[in-house]
Design a protein around this motif. Structure first.
Motif, short mmCIF file in Angstrom:
data_model
loop_
_atom_site.label_atom_id
_atom_site.label_comp_id
_atom_site.label_asym_id
_atom_site.label_seq_id
_atom_site.Cartn_x
_atom_site.Cartn_y
_atom_site.Cartn_z
N UNK A 34 -3.69 4.34 3.91
CA UNK A 34 -2.91 3.17 4.31
C UNK A 34 -1.51 3.30 3.72
N UNK A 35 -0.54 2.64 4.34
CA UNK A 35 0.83 2.81 3.91
C UNK A 35 1.52 1.46 3.72
N UNK A 46 -3.15 -10.08 8.03
CA UNK A 46 -3.08 -9.53 9.39
C UNK A 46 -2.35 -8.20 9.44
N UNK A 47 -1.55 -7.90 8.40
CA UNK A 47 -0.76 -6.68 8.41
C UNK A 47 -1.63 -5.42 8.39
N UNK A 48 -2.65 -5.40 7.54
CA UNK A 48 -3.43 -4.17 7.37
C UNK A 48 -4.07 -3.70 8.68
N UNK A 61 0.83 -1.21 0.00
CA UNK A 61 0.00 0.00 0.00
C UNK A 61 0.86 1.26 0.00
N UNK A 62 1.87 1.33 -0.85
CA UNK A 62 2.79 2.46 -0.82
C UNK A 62 2.09 3.78 -1.16
N UNK A 84 -9.20 -4.11 -1.68
CA UNK A 84 -10.59 -4.14 -1.19
C UNK A 84 -10.87 -3.21 -0.01
N UNK A 85 -9.82 -2.54 0.55
CA UNK A 85 -10.04 -1.74 1.76
C UNK A 85 -10.46 -0.31 1.44
#
Length: 502
Positions: free
Chosen positions: A357-358, A486-488, A344-345, A351-352
């Motif tokens: 987000x990064x 799980x990261x997001x 998510x650079x 889908x979010x």
């Protein structure tokens, strides 16, 4: 023999190509044009540059092909979508075009979503987002901030429609563009009249093109003026094209329900074909008749993909040997010795749908080398694609195979990673020039050589290679994918605690 002229009007240049009925490219010439950037995420182009580039590239491509210009039967264009122009009665631009990547209309996009109109079902089932890139937010921005321009505009349309007007004199829009980005819907009465009325923008309906022509439909013949500039006959037909990525679906041969096109470059776009309407959070669409009659297109997208690899190259200060890194990365096991990348650079499109987000590289040790990082980036991008496929599956669409066009098709490693992370076969046609091949198919269909677009695909799109997912690697990636998912939420929590909204 019959021959066809195509144009791929991109962000940086226009490329004209000449094709025959077998789908062979006989001549190809690109002419660049300028994009002017300014504060506020603004990006603009001069529409006259598109036309001059088209004339120059077309004449040179025809000369290069060796084809007699009198043998050209039809012209079809694929252009950037969401590139909005305001024209006077003579078809001259009243201001520079606001191109697709310009997101000055963020507040207007929020206003569109706030209407709660039924037309918004294509935006995550009505929950959004509405992109600032799309037609109505940009038109609303012009009305709010440049009311004199809005009032004077006889036509407000897109790059595609400007070229159509210049070629034929017809105010005609592509069904592809208007269903994709204007909230037009063939199964909901056409124009989104109630939506623009709620925004106090009713006048826009009279400024939009008078006709809507589907991809492959004949708009008309070249005008005498256009034919003279191009060195062609007025007998040449203009056959409707559309947005480059969607016309690229045709050039990839993605036409059957269950097939999915993955258009790769700086970003990834996912377009699936389905027989049924699908609307749900985490995906865009579906769009009926957008490319093929009586079929729907479902959409997902990743904001930064190839651009992440380019970013790594900049960090390496021009020392990155991409072929050498590919070779070394291919020798690594899935998971890159504990590395995990969130892709998510530049935020997340689907889908979010979280623009704040990064990106993250997790699990670094002093033992990791550039090839570990590059492969982990490829894997993270593959996981991002899988997350979109999962969102599509939750909505009711399940892809059976992925066909890739664009930059990722040049890397055997990346193709295999996409197959293994998705657990689906990956196909790569012989030609990666998908928008141009798709335009050639449409031109041949519109000229009467094929009864359907599908027939044109069968005759003109040549198969390439097919990469099967590997059972062992699919299993390993299934486990790593759960860590990726799980990261997001974990990083979202960290950023919120820092006071940064995500």
């Amino acid at each position: 023999m019959a021959y066809f002229l195509t144009a791929d009007g991109g962000t940086e240049s226009l490329r004209a190509r000449v094709y025959d009925l077998a789908g062979t490219c006989l001549g190809s010439v690109a002419v660049p044009y300028e994009t002017k950037f300014s504060a506020g995420a603004r990006a603009e182009q001069d529409p006259e540059d598109w036309w001059s580039a088209f004339v120059k590239a077309s004449r040179q491509a025809i000369a290069q092909s060796g084809v007699d210009a009198a043998a050209i039967e039809a012209v079809t264009l694929a252009t950037t979508s969401c590139t909005v122009v305001a024209l006077d009665r003579d078809g001259k631009a009243l201001r520079p075009a606001i191109i697709w990547m310009d997101v000055r209309a963020n507040a207007e996009a929020d206003a569109v979503l706030a209407t709660g109109d039924a037309a918004l079902i294509a935006n995550g089932g009505g929950r959004g987002p509405v992109s600032a890139e799309w037609m109505i937010p940009k038109a609303l921005w012009i009305a709010r901030n440049e009311p004199n321009i809005f009032e004077a505009a006889h036509t407000i349309c897109e790059y595609q429609d400007f070229m159509t007007l210049r070629l034929t004199g017809e105010r005609a829009a592509s069904l592809n563009n208007v269903t994709l980005r204007w909230h037009y819907a063939t199964d909901r009465g056409g124009w989104a009249a109630s939506l623009v009325e709620k925004l106090g923008l009713s006048a826009l309906l009279d400024k939009w093109p008078l006709r809507v022509v589907p991809p492959g439909g004949v708009v008309g013949n070249l005008s005498a003026r256009a034919a003279e500039e191009l060195g062609l006959s007025t007998r040449v037909k203009l056959v409707q094209g559309g947005a480059d990525a969607l016309i690229g679906m045709i050039g990839l041969g993605v036409a059957k329900p269950g097939q999915l096109a993955l258009i790769t470059g700086s970003s990834h776009l996912q377009f699936g074909v389905t027989e049924n309407a699908v609307h749900a959070p985490g995906v865009w669409g579906t769009y009926r008749d957008c490319v093929y009659p009586d079929r729907y297109i479902i959409e997902g997208g990743q904001t930064s993909t190839g651009s992440i690899i380019a970013w790594l190259g900049r960090l390496m200060n021009g020392t990155m040997d991409i072929d050498e890194l590919n070779r070394k990365a291919a020798a690594l096991e899935p998971g890159c010795d504990g590395l995990l990348v969130q892709d998510h650079f530049q935020g997340n499109r689907t889908p979010y749908t979280d623009p704040l987000s990064r990106g993250a590289i997790v699990g670094l040790t002093l033992a990791h080398e550039p090839q570990h990082i590059m492969r982990a980036m490829m894997e993270g991008i593959g996981f991002g694609t899988r997350a979109i496929l999962d969102a599509m599956a939750d909505a009711g669409y399940r892809g059976t195979e992925i066909t890739i066009g664009g930059g990722a098709g040049a890397s055997d490693l990346w193709l295999q990673i996409h197959a293994d992370t998705a657990g689906l076969p990956v196909c790569v046609p012989a030609s990666r020039d998908a928008p141009s091949v798709g335009s050639a198919v449409l031109a041949a269909h519109g000229a009467g050589h094929f009864a359907t677009i599908d027939d044109g695909i069968a005759a003109m799109v040549r198969p390439g290679k097919r990469i099967e997912p590997r059972k062992r690697e699919v299993g390993l990636y299934d486990e790593i994918y759960q860590q990726y998912r799980a990261l997001y939420p974990a990083l979202k929590s960290v950023l919120e605690n820092k006071g940064q909204s995500v």
